[in-house]
Design an enzyme around this catalytic site. Sequence first.
Site, mmCIF file in Angstrom:
data_model
loop_
_atom_site.group_PDB
_atom_site.id
_atom_site.type_symbol
_atom_site.label_atom_id
_atom_site.label_comp_id
_atom_site.label_asym_id
_atom_site.label_seq_id
_atom_site.Cartn_x
_atom_site.Cartn_y
_atom_site.Cartn_z
ATOM 1 N N GLU A 111 -6.412 4.903 4.907
ATOM 2 C CA GLU A 111 -5.165 4.726 5.182
ATOM 3 C C GLU A 111 -4.699 4.044 6.378
ATOM 4 O O GLU A 111 -3.781 3.298 6.307
ATOM 5 C CB GLU A 111 -4.097 6.065 4.734
ATOM 6 C CG GLU A 111 -4.650 6.777 3.580
ATOM 7 C CD GLU A 111 -4.283 5.811 2.256
ATOM 8 O OE1 GLU A 111 -3.332 5.046 2.473
ATOM 9 O OE2 GLU A 111 -4.903 5.993 1.315
ATOM 10 N N HIS A 121 -5.242 0.426 5.778
ATOM 11 C CA HIS A 121 -3.797 -0.116 5.190
ATOM 12 C C HIS A 121 -2.944 -0.466 6.323
ATOM 13 O O HIS A 121 -2.213 -1.513 6.345
ATOM 14 C CB HIS A 121 -3.531 0.539 4.023
ATOM 15 C CG HIS A 121 -4.429 0.981 2.955
ATOM 16 N ND1 HIS A 121 -4.947 -0.342 2.300
ATOM 17 C CD2 HIS A 121 -4.558 1.841 2.067
ATOM 18 C CE1 HIS A 121 -5.490 0.050 1.275
ATOM 19 N NE2 HIS A 121 -5.375 1.427 1.335
#
Length: 680
Positions: free
Chosen positions: A472, A475
């Site tokens: 994450e 991202h």
Amino acid sequence: MPDTNPLLQAWDLPPYSEVRAEHLVPAIDTLIADNRQAIAEIIASQSAFPTWDDLVLAVDETDARLNEAMGVIETLGMVKHNGNAWDVASTTCGEAVAQYKTEKMSNQALFRSYQHLAQSPVARNFDESRKAVLTKILRRFHLSGIDLPAEQQQQLGPLNRHISLLESLFLGHLESATAAWNKRIDDVTQLNGLSQATKDRLALNAQQAGHEGWLIRLDQDTYNRVMTYAEDRALREEYFFAYTTRASDQGPHAGQFDNGPVLELLLSLRHQKAGLLGYENFAQLALVTEMAESTAQVSGFLRRQVTLATPVVEKDAQALKAFALERGITEIQPWDREFLAEQLRQRHLGGSLNNLRAYFPLDGTLHRLCLFSERMFGIRIVEQNTFSRWHDSVRLFEISEHGQVIGHVYLDPFHREEAADYAWTATPRNRRINAEGQLTLPIAVLHGNFTPGNADHPCLLAHLDLRVLFHEFGHCLQHILTRSPHYTLSGISQLGRDTAEFAGQLFEHWCLSQEFLLWLAAHHQTGERLTEQRVEVALAAIQSLNSWQTVQSLMGALFDFELHRCQGDGRSVQQVFEDVQREVPHVQLPSYCRFANSFDYMVTGYAASVYAYTWSGVLAIEAFKRFRQDWVFNAQTGRAFREAFFSPGDSRSLLTALEAFLERPIAEDPLVLSLEAITS
């Protein structure tokens, strides 16, 4: 209201703590009304001789303002609100925005203005990024049915709204079904094998529910821990039965929150939508924005992955079968696999995984992850203490470069019952530069879904949690570190799924690097570092006997894709699932399992796109080869990666970026790359 409504004020960072339910509808109504007026004025001035600033950038500003307000509302939906006023208001806003976007994308005059600009002499001199913006905008109009006859356009709008409602209903059923089940434990011996930290959390669950003992709920983290560590086989079976029958016609709450009819109708409507737009099926429609050239290519890729994984699965299955017989288990059931695999790892590799999470406290790991990112990408990451937040546990990190702030990342680290039960990254604001040259900085939100710590120890990350955090965070950095000035290109939400998942997949590879883990790990109490031998053995344990998870992921991807590709062939959802199971070795589930009814990827933006994880994963393996070759801490390689993948935004293909980074051509088909990855 407009002069005091926080959603209508200009802000550098969202005013999360100031927003109340009564602000939502007036703000969204005002923004939609303003947008309608602005677009009417834009069309009036831009129909004959459209320009970049007064058409593209002007419309971008209307989109951005509305989407950013909705981003705040959606984030605040992750926390508990008193009464149902918030839910009613947010639903009303969502419906109004959907209606407005349908209206906007059906606006023939606006579409023609973009067409005129794209075909104008001045556009021939646009740089590649501007051309990419126009291509993308025009494609969105086409996919919204702008070319259809009026009668079919009128069908498409209600169809999209119905699809959206069914997706929300699916998630609502799943949340209700998950919340409806729990198991009270009075005898602690039933929890043998679980860590003390897990038992403490289950005891806290019971205390919060008003009784003694321990309480097991159906959250993802507890499910993984029970399946992996609980010695009580009957408990594992009961939990498995409850978890795999959620929101279905089977299980403890059979028929109460059944997603079966919802999914059947949803698939039918998606198929209808694809047909209206001129595609054979929804899977074909989903590929329009992806790298894959055909549904046959994706299906072939996934089936080849299954073939490549099969020898390892067979080997692991035989080892597990022999071990199970030693323990008196003649037939391995799905609720036995993870437990037996963990026990076998412990036998072969000693206690290499015991207490490993103690070396990865969230705070210390996050600190080192930030230091690593600073080194690799030439940035500075500083945690902020004073800011508006939606929950006390939320943290904020300011990212800067050369002394200038370039974006912000919020971290919402812990699982909460009212939030989604998975980790994900939201992007409430994209980077953009408006016609006056004013820069708006990007914002990302990392929802971790980790288990909170307690009075005895902080939040400690298992290796799987570590991979989630890195995935994450990858991202987030991709969203923040773009240099694209274009709203339509700069955010990760603008990317195809195969491209959007690439950075997250690549960042996970650092968690599998011995050299990197030696630097990363530090005991949360003593600061002790892991030895080279411990890391080597731990990685061997982590990567052993995990082929079942691999083929289970492939099964989910193949099922999702085939379900959307073969819609209308006369098979039910369950029949498609059973057919896919027969193609994938050692994932056969009991007949009562209703995998599809809780497979939320299909309603959270990954419909016919779950395969993108495997597809981008193959490309990430290829990219990480350079980091292994150059050194996993090589800052020059990190800068090259940033320039190739992060800086351009969505102005060039993932394949082009990968070739630029590797400085050599690569196979165009990930199926070929997957063969290379297996043999390298």
